[in-house]
Design an enzyme around this catalytic site. Sequence first.
Site, short mmCIF file in Angstrom:
data_model
loop_
_atom_site.label_atom_id
_atom_site.label_comp_id
_atom_site.label_asym_id
_atom_site.label_seq_id
_atom_site.Cartn_x
_atom_site.Cartn_y
_atom_site.Cartn_z
N LEU A 6 0.84 -1.19 0.00
CA LEU A 6 0.00 0.00 0.00
C LEU A 6 0.88 1.25 0.00
O LEU A 6 0.95 2.00 0.97
CB LEU A 6 -0.93 -0.02 1.22
CG LEU A 6 -1.87 1.14 1.47
CD1 LEU A 6 -2.71 1.47 0.25
CD2 LEU A 6 -2.76 0.84 2.66
N PRO A 7 1.61 1.49 -1.11
CA PRO A 7 2.39 2.71 -1.18
C PRO A 7 1.47 3.92 -1.15
O PRO A 7 0.40 3.90 -1.77
CB PRO A 7 3.14 2.59 -2.51
CG PRO A 7 2.37 1.60 -3.31
CD PRO A 7 1.69 0.70 -2.33
N HIS A 8 1.87 4.96 -0.44
CA HIS A 8 1.04 6.14 -0.30
C HIS A 8 1.91 7.34 0.01
O HIS A 8 3.03 7.21 0.50
CB HIS A 8 -0.01 5.94 0.80
CG HIS A 8 0.57 5.60 2.12
ND1 HIS A 8 0.96 4.32 2.45
CD2 HIS A 8 0.85 6.37 3.21
CE1 HIS A 8 1.45 4.31 3.68
NE2 HIS A 8 1.39 5.54 4.16
N ALA A 9 1.36 8.52 -0.31
CA ALA A 9 2.08 9.76 -0.02
C ALA A 9 1.14 10.93 -0.14
O ALA A 9 0.12 10.87 -0.84
CB ALA A 9 3.24 9.93 -1.00
#
Length: 152
Positions: free
Chosen positions: A64-67
């Site tokens: 779950l890459p997020h930014a």
Amino acid sequence: MDLADLIDPNRVVFGARANNKEQLLRDLAARAASQLNLDAQTISSAVLAREELGSTGLGEGFALPHARIPGLDHFFGMFARLNKPIHFDSIDGKPVDLVFLLLIPATAGGEHLAALAAVSRNLRDRDFAAKLRKAASAAALCSLICDPQHSR
């Protein structure tokens, strides 16, 4: 917040290809940037910087890459199922084949936690993940990801 609130059919990538985590994240950032009319480098830099803080590989083949993204005015989700799992520095050491990119407005408050929880709750569900892995087409994958009746 439901998974279907974060994504639409144009944001589901069936059979994504990448040799490593950085290549995958840059590819997803470029795809997101083209849909959002934002700079791909801004998105990939933010996602990669977040990844440096600790892997977003949550285990069982899911990441779950997020930014937070400056200039983004709404939550943006993109799902990719990889043709071949890749090493992602996941907490369980297993390679990743299901990836949900979540971009968050820089000005978002605590609602980003609800968005992260909605995605994590669904994709960490073993039955749901198995269905995603068995989907035979982009349409079938999209039906699972984008339909509020399938997500919880």
